[in-house]
Write a protein that holds these residues in place. Structure first.
Motif, PDB file in Angstrom:
ATOM      1  N   ASN A   1       8.637  -6.826  -9.856  1.00 53.82           N
ATOM      2  CA  ASN A   1       9.136  -7.508  -8.662  1.00 53.82           C
ATOM      3  C   ASN A   1       8.078  -8.394  -8.005  1.00 53.82           C
ATOM      4  N   ALA A   2       7.132  -8.854  -8.793  1.00 58.30           N
ATOM      5  CA  ALA A   2       6.082  -9.760  -8.308  1.00 58.30           C
ATOM      6  C   ALA A   2       5.305  -9.145  -7.146  1.00 58.30           C
ATOM      7  N   GLY A   3       5.072  -7.844  -7.236  1.00 65.18           N
ATOM      8  CA  GLY A   3       4.286  -7.166  -6.217  1.00 65.18           C
ATOM      9  C   GLY A   3       3.090  -6.482  -6.847  1.00 65.18           C
ATOM     10  N   SER A   4       2.098  -6.196  -6.026  1.00 64.53           N
ATOM     11  CA  SER A   4       0.954  -5.410  -6.485  1.00 64.53           C
ATOM     12  C   SER A   4       0.896  -4.142  -5.655  1.00 64.53           C
ATOM     13  N   ALA A   5       0.573  -3.035  -6.300  1.00 63.45           N
ATOM     14  CA  ALA A   5       0.590  -1.744  -5.625  1.00 63.45           C
ATOM     15  C   ALA A   5      -0.789  -1.114  -5.616  1.00 63.45           C
ATOM     16  N   GLN A   6      -1.266  -0.805  -4.420  1.00 61.79           N
ATOM     17  CA  GLN A   6      -2.436   0.048  -4.295  1.00 61.79           C
ATOM     18  C   GLN A   6      -1.935   1.417  -3.883  1.00 61.79           C
ATOM     19  N   ILE A   7      -2.333   2.446  -4.615  1.00 59.75           N
ATOM     20  CA  ILE A   7      -1.804   3.793  -4.383  1.00 59.75           C
ATOM     21  C   ILE A   7      -2.938   4.729  -3.995  1.00 59.75           C
ATOM     22  N   LEU A   8      -2.769   5.406  -2.869  1.00 53.14           N
ATOM     23  CA  LEU A   8      -3.736   6.384  -2.397  1.00 53.14           C
ATOM     24  C   LEU A   8      -3.048   7.743  -2.283  1.00 53.14           C
ATOM     25  N   PHE A   9      -3.807   8.811  -2.518  1.00 57.02           N
ATOM     26  CA  PHE A   9      -3.262  10.165  -2.445  1.00 57.02           C
ATOM     27  C   PHE A   9      -3.837  10.902  -1.237  1.00 57.02           C
ATOM     28  N   THR A  10      -2.974  11.625  -0.532  1.00 56.20           N
ATOM     29  CA  THR A  10      -3.462  12.435   0.576  1.00 56.20           C
ATOM     30  C   THR A  10      -4.046  13.734   0.036  1.00 56.20           C
ATOM     31  N   GLU A  11      -5.002  14.276   0.783  1.00 56.39           N
ATOM     32  CA  GLU A  11      -5.674  15.496   0.351  1.00 56.39           C
ATOM     33  C   GLU A  11      -5.440  16.671   1.294  1.00 56.39           C
TER      34      GLU A  11
ATOM     35  N   ARG B   1      -3.512  17.780   5.520  1.00 53.46           N
ATOM     36  CA  ARG B   1      -2.682  17.379   6.651  1.00 53.46           C
ATOM     37  C   ARG B   1      -3.435  16.356   7.508  1.00 53.46           C
ATOM     38  N   ALA B   2      -2.724  15.334   7.955  1.00 53.80           N
ATOM     39  CA  ALA B   2      -3.245  14.244   8.805  1.00 53.80           C
ATOM     40  C   ALA B   2      -4.083  13.225   8.029  1.00 53.80           C
ATOM     41  N   HIS B   3      -4.291  13.442   6.742  1.00 51.58           N
ATOM     42  CA  HIS B   3      -5.091  12.505   5.947  1.00 51.58           C
ATOM     43  C   HIS B   3      -4.398  11.151   5.818  1.00 51.58           C
ATOM     44  N   ALA B   4      -3.059  11.153   5.740  1.00 50.80           N
ATOM     45  CA  ALA B   4      -2.336   9.887   5.591  1.00 50.80           C
ATOM     46  C   ALA B   4      -2.600   8.962   6.772  1.00 50.80           C
ATOM     47  N   THR B   5      -2.673   9.519   7.980  1.00 50.97           N
ATOM     48  CA  THR B   5      -2.965   8.702   9.165  1.00 50.97           C
ATOM     49  C   THR B   5      -4.340   8.065   9.053  1.00 50.97           C
ATOM     50  N   GLU B   6      -5.317   8.831   8.592  1.00 52.61           N
ATOM     51  CA  GLU B   6      -6.670   8.301   8.402  1.00 52.61           C
ATOM     52  C   GLU B   6      -6.664   7.172   7.373  1.00 52.61           C
ATOM     53  N   LEU B   7      -5.937   7.363   6.280  1.00 52.36           N
ATOM     54  CA  LEU B   7      -5.885   6.348   5.229  1.00 52.36           C
ATOM     55  C   LEU B   7      -5.265   5.047   5.738  1.00 52.36           C
ATOM     56  N   VAL B   8      -4.200   5.157   6.533  1.00 49.95           N
ATOM     57  CA  VAL B   8      -3.563   3.951   7.084  1.00 49.95           C
ATOM     58  C   VAL B   8      -4.534   3.214   7.991  1.00 49.95           C
ATOM     59  N   ARG B   9      -5.176   3.933   8.895  1.00 47.96           N
ATOM     60  CA  ARG B   9      -6.112   3.288   9.823  1.00 47.96           C
ATOM     61  C   ARG B   9      -7.271   2.625   9.085  1.00 47.96           C
ATOM     62  N   GLU B  10      -7.690   3.244   7.996  1.00 52.41           N
ATOM     63  CA  GLU B  10      -8.819   2.717   7.230  1.00 52.41           C
ATOM     64  C   GLU B  10      -8.445   1.460   6.451  1.00 52.41           C
ATOM     65  N   HIS B  11      -7.177   1.369   5.991  1.00 57.98           N
ATOM     66  CA  HIS B  11      -6.793   0.293   5.069  1.00 57.98           C
ATOM     67  C   HIS B  11      -5.804  -0.723   5.637  1.00 57.98           C
ATOM     68  N   MET B  12      -5.253  -0.502   6.829  1.00 61.47           N
ATOM     69  CA  MET B  12      -4.142  -1.332   7.297  1.00 61.47           C
ATOM     70  C   MET B  12      -4.507  -2.802   7.489  1.00 61.47           C
ATOM     71  N   HIS B  13      -5.770  -3.094   7.730  1.00 56.13           N
ATOM     72  CA  HIS B  13      -6.179  -4.484   7.929  1.00 56.13           C
ATOM     73  C   HIS B  13      -6.935  -5.050   6.731  1.00 56.13           C
TER      74      HIS B  13
ATOM     75  N   LEU C   1       0.854  -1.186   0.000  1.00 59.21           N
ATOM     76  CA  LEU C   1       0.000   0.000   0.000  1.00 59.21           C
ATOM     77  C   LEU C   1       0.886   1.232   0.000  1.00 59.21           C
ATOM     78  N   PHE C   2       0.768   2.046  -1.044  1.00 62.88           N
ATOM     79  CA  PHE C   2       1.546   3.283  -1.167  1.00 62.88           C
ATOM     80  C   PHE C   2       0.624   4.465  -0.877  1.00 62.88           C
ATOM     81  N   ILE C   3       1.089   5.364  -0.019  1.00 66.46           N
ATOM     82  CA  ILE C   3       0.339   6.586   0.272  1.00 66.46           C
ATOM     83  C   ILE C   3       1.205   7.765  -0.131  1.00 66.46           C
ATOM     84  N   LEU C   4       0.726   8.511  -1.102  1.00 71.91           N
ATOM     85  CA  LEU C   4       1.519   9.546  -1.758  1.00 71.91           C
ATOM     86  C   LEU C   4       0.996  10.924  -1.380  1.00 71.91           C
TER      87      LEU C   4
END
Length: 291
Positions: free
Chosen positions: A35-45, A47-59, A6-9
């Protein structure tokens, strides 16, 4: 079998991502596939949005890593929810200062850092907190926090802007009084270093380790104006050490009391506190990082 990442940009990070975020996204997908990987990419909108995205998607998946694409501020936001978990953070250091990535010896170009991400292995590092605010590189008060506040208001990013702001502020800034663990002090700056540098290879605590379970506390006391050149040279040549004006100590905790609520910084992000008490502590072995 593909390994999901999971990439957060942060499209506003550094000096180049915002201009070419589409190109960065395409490159991530291409290298992940190779490299035999799959990438899901999310963009922050915002300040503090990246933390919300991690909590929403980490599991949502069994992520090989959750990757911060940006600078130390982005790394901070993404690492916060990962402290104390088994999920590693990866870093594509495309920010202004990239202090944590530089301390870890990570490559600073997109292709090289992607290569390291997919070939690297997780290692465990310490994290820290200032008044329950997590930080992973450095935090502190005084001149560095003041400059961080001024820098955050500039339209242009990068080292050139930071040097310009610092030079302008230097001539008018006055050392501040405070108590450090009950002892009266007056300092130009007070830094709590988990990693050794602020970013841009400005090494405030060259001896700091991310794996020793200790914070390196650097107090730069009042000094004559001519010493500023010596200080700047020491920062950028990784040669600061104990001296007449610089004091180092190591600790697991520290308490600072100020006369008025202080301006602080954590991983380069300025913050005006609403309290005169600052409590800092280390959290040993609390974060997994791909290096």
């Amino acid at each position: 079998m593909t390994h999901p990442y999971l990439f957060i940009l942060n499209p506003n990070s550094g000096t180049s991502i915002g201009k070419n975020s589409a190109g960065v996204r395409e490159r991530i997908h291409a290298v992940a596939k190779k490299n035999a990987g799959s990438a899901q990419i999310l963009f922050t909108e915002e300040r503090a949005h990246a933390t919300e995205l991690v909590r929403e998607h980490m599991h949502a998946e069994k992520w090989k890593a959750i990757v911060a694409v940006g600078g130390d501020g982005t790394v901070n936001e993404i690492a916060r929810p990962l402290v104390g978990t088994d999920i590693p953070i990866g870093i594509l250091p495309l920010g202004s200062g990239n202090g944590l990535a530089r301390h870890l010896g990570l490559p600073l170009t997109l292709d090289a850092s992607l290569k390291r991400l997919f070939e690297g292995t997780p290692t465990t590092i310490d994290s820290a907190e200032l008044n329950d605010i997590p930080f992973f590189c450095t935090a502190g008060m005084g001149f560095d926090a003041y400059v961080g506040h001024l820098f955050s208001q500039q339209k242009a990013r990068g080292l050139g802007t930071y040097v310009k702001v610092s030079f302008s502020a230097y001539w008018s800034y006055k050392p501040q009084p405070f108590l450090l663990d009950g002892v009266e002090n007056r300092a130009f700056s007070l830094s709590f270093a988990n990693a050794g540098q602020f970013g841009n290879n400005a090494w405030v605590a060259p001896q700091a380790s991310l794996q020793d379970g200790l914070l390196d506390i650097c107090k730069i006391g009042p000094f004559p104006q001519w010493y500023g050149t010596v200080l700047a040279c020491g920062l950028f040549t990784k040669s600061l050490k104990q001296s007449r004006y610089i004091d180092y100590r190591r600790a697991t905790t520290a308490v600072v009391e100020t006369e008025t609520p202080a301006m602080i910084h954590y991983d380069g992000e300025p913050l005006q506190l609403d309290t005169t008490r600052i409590e800092v502590k280390i959290k040993p072995g609390s974060l997994h990082v791909i290096i």
